[in-house]
Design a protein around this motif. Structure first.
Motif, PDB file in Angstrom:
ATOM      1  N   LYS A   1       0.790  -1.207  -0.068  1.00 12.52           N
ATOM      2  CA  LYS A   1      -0.019  -0.068   0.001  1.00 12.52           C
ATOM      3  C   LYS A   1       0.901   1.506  -0.016  1.00 12.52           C
ATOM      4  O   LYS A   1       0.307   2.220  -0.132  1.00 12.52           O
ATOM      5  CB  LYS A   1      -1.158   0.108   1.114  1.00 12.52           C
ATOM      6  N   ILE A   2       2.288   0.971   0.268  1.00 10.14           N
ATOM      7  CA  ILE A   2       3.106   2.152   0.085  1.00 10.14           C
ATOM      8  C   ILE A   2       3.233   2.769  -1.288  1.00 10.14           C
ATOM      9  O   ILE A   2       3.416   1.906  -2.398  1.00 10.14           O
ATOM     10  CB  ILE A   2       4.534   1.750   0.672  1.00 10.14           C
ATOM     11  N   SER A   3       2.963   3.926  -1.424  1.00  9.72           N
ATOM     12  CA  SER A   3       3.167   4.630  -2.691  1.00  9.72           C
ATOM     13  C   SER A   3       4.463   4.700  -3.340  1.00  9.72           C
ATOM     14  O   SER A   3       5.447   4.511  -2.459  1.00  9.72           O
ATOM     15  CB  SER A   3       2.554   6.067  -3.005  1.00  9.72           C
ATOM     16  N   ASP A   4       4.733   4.806  -4.903  1.00  7.59           N
ATOM     17  CA  ASP A   4       5.999   4.928  -5.115  1.00  7.59           C
ATOM     18  C   ASP A   4       6.738   5.952  -4.764  1.00  7.59           C
ATOM     19  O   ASP A   4       7.906   5.933  -4.420  1.00  7.59           O
ATOM     20  CB  ASP A   4       6.057   4.957  -6.903  1.00  7.59           C
ATOM     21  N   ARG A   5       5.950   7.355  -4.660  1.00  6.02           N
ATOM     22  CA  ARG A   5       6.613   8.440  -4.097  1.00  6.02           C
ATOM     23  C   ARG A   5       7.357   8.158  -2.522  1.00  6.02           C
ATOM     24  O   ARG A   5       8.494   8.509  -2.479  1.00  6.02           O
ATOM     25  CB  ARG A   5       5.655   9.528  -4.100  1.00  6.02           C
ATOM     26  N   VAL A   6       6.811   7.604  -1.730  1.00  8.39           N
ATOM     27  CA  VAL A   6       7.070   7.671  -0.549  1.00  8.39           C
ATOM     28  C   VAL A   6       8.091   6.413  -0.543  1.00  8.39           C
ATOM     29  O   VAL A   6       9.114   6.407   0.271  1.00  8.39           O
ATOM     30  CB  VAL A   6       5.760   7.138   0.476  1.00  8.39           C
ATOM     31  N   ASN A   7       7.962   5.438  -1.145  1.00 10.33           N
ATOM     32  CA  ASN A   7       8.990   4.326  -1.192  1.00 10.33           C
ATOM     33  C   ASN A   7      10.215   4.957  -1.519  1.00 10.33           C
ATOM     34  O   ASN A   7      11.383   4.702  -0.995  1.00 10.33           O
ATOM     35  CB  ASN A   7       8.444   3.120  -2.276  1.00 10.33           C
ATOM     36  N   ASN A   8      10.366   5.558  -2.589  1.00  6.83           N
ATOM     37  CA  ASN A   8      11.387   6.079  -3.143  1.00  6.83           C
ATOM     38  C   ASN A   8      12.200   7.110  -2.385  1.00  6.83           C
ATOM     39  O   ASN A   8      13.488   7.306  -2.104  1.00  6.83           O
ATOM     40  CB  ASN A   8      11.142   6.911  -4.533  1.00  6.83           C
ATOM     41  N   ALA A   9      11.278   7.814  -1.585  1.00 12.09           N
ATOM     42  CA  ALA A   9      11.715   8.775  -0.636  1.00 12.09           C
ATOM     43  C   ALA A   9      12.523   8.155   0.549  1.00 12.09           C
ATOM     44  O   ALA A   9      13.561   8.751   0.921  1.00 12.09           O
ATOM     45  CB  ALA A   9      10.541   9.878  -0.247  1.00 12.09           C
ATOM     46  N   ILE A  10      12.113   7.200   0.683  1.00 14.70           N
ATOM     47  CA  ILE A  10      12.538   6.511   2.045  1.00 14.70           C
ATOM     48  C   ILE A  10      14.040   5.802   1.595  1.00 14.70           C
ATOM     49  O   ILE A  10      14.992   6.127   2.289  1.00 14.70           O
ATOM     50  CB  ILE A  10      11.744   5.192   2.544  1.00 14.70           C
TER      51      ILE A  10
END
Length: 256
Positions: free
Chosen positions: A235-244
């Motif tokens: 459920k984690i978005s690509d944007r947040v995944n990449n930011a982490i």
């Protein structure tokens, strides 16, 4: 050894001890009442184990430094220190009492966070870290256990290993680290440190909140790839995944 008892008064009756709030490896925190306002406060000091150590005075000096460092901070997302005092050779730090759980306890009770309730927390703690960075300090111990969640706010706590730094300068630091949350430079006694050191830990904290997984410790990542958080929570978005993942880059200069 000094232990505070329920009903004991400190500072000529200004504070009355109610109970023990919690204890860690170094400190113990009491719930107390400030008189005559009847306001609940927290009083922290070094615990009995530390009091019995041969290097107690050195550890107490570090505690005093933490107390006065925190007392200089004024930010809505950093725990407020009201007073620092000494009694019978032991030092005490009087702080605001925050009713709530730390993020690690909250995660254990309620399961993983979603982006809607975790990102505001990370933003607010990021603002607190930017503030202490502007004061010339690094926290160096950002993790879910050191973030308190209350009804209307979050607070960054435990500045016990905070250190002064000069951007771009290599200095000798105590190589304290928390496995999974500390970046590679915290495994080195002499290394450049900057806000990027706390950025790594903040990104690792978000990783944990969204997945209930502690990231692979930095010293193992040269031969073990860090699994993207989406691997544990789709459920984690690509944007947040990449930011982490960006925040947890091994090279400091590659982090935001």
């Amino acid at each position: 050894m000094r232990h505070l008892n329920t009903g004991e008064n400190l500072q000529n009756g200004l504070y009355t001890i109610n109970s023990i709030l919690g204890a860690g490896g170094f400190g113990i925190t009491y719930l107390a009442t400030e008189n005559p306002s009847n306001e609940q406060i927290a009083i922290k000091t070094l615990n009995a184990t530390v009091q019995g150590k041969d290097n107690f005075l050195d550890l107490q000096n570090k505690f005093i430094k933490e107390a006065f460092l925190l007392a200089k901070c004024s930010h809505p997302h950093i725990v407020t220190v009201h007073n620092v005092f000494e009694k019978d050779g032991f030092w005490y730090m009087v702080m605001e009492y925050i009713k709530g759980d730390d993020l690690a306890v909250y995660l254990q009770k309620n399961g993983v966070f979603n982006e809607a309730n975790s990102l505001p927390i990370i933003q607010q703690i990021g603002e607190a870290l930017s503030y202490i960075n502007s004061q010339g300090f690094l926290h160096r111990d950002v993790k879910p256990n050191n973030i308190l969640l209350s009804i209307n706010t979050v607070k960054l706590i435990d500045f016990g290993i905070a250190r002064e730094f000069t951007a771009g300068e290599t200095r000798t630091h105590t190589n304290y680290r928390k496995e999974g949350y500390s970046p590679p430079e915290q495994y080195e006694e002499r290394a450049k440190r900057g806000i990027y050191t706390d950025v790594y830990a903040l990104a690792a904290t978000l990783y944990n909140l969204l997945t209930d997984e502690v990231p692979i410790p930095a010293q193992f990542r040269s031969y073990a790839t860090l699994p993207p958080p989406q691997q544990f929570n789709n459920k984690i978005s690509d944007r947040v995944n990449n930011a982490i993942l960006k925040g947890m880059e091994l090279k400091p200069e590659s982090r935001p």
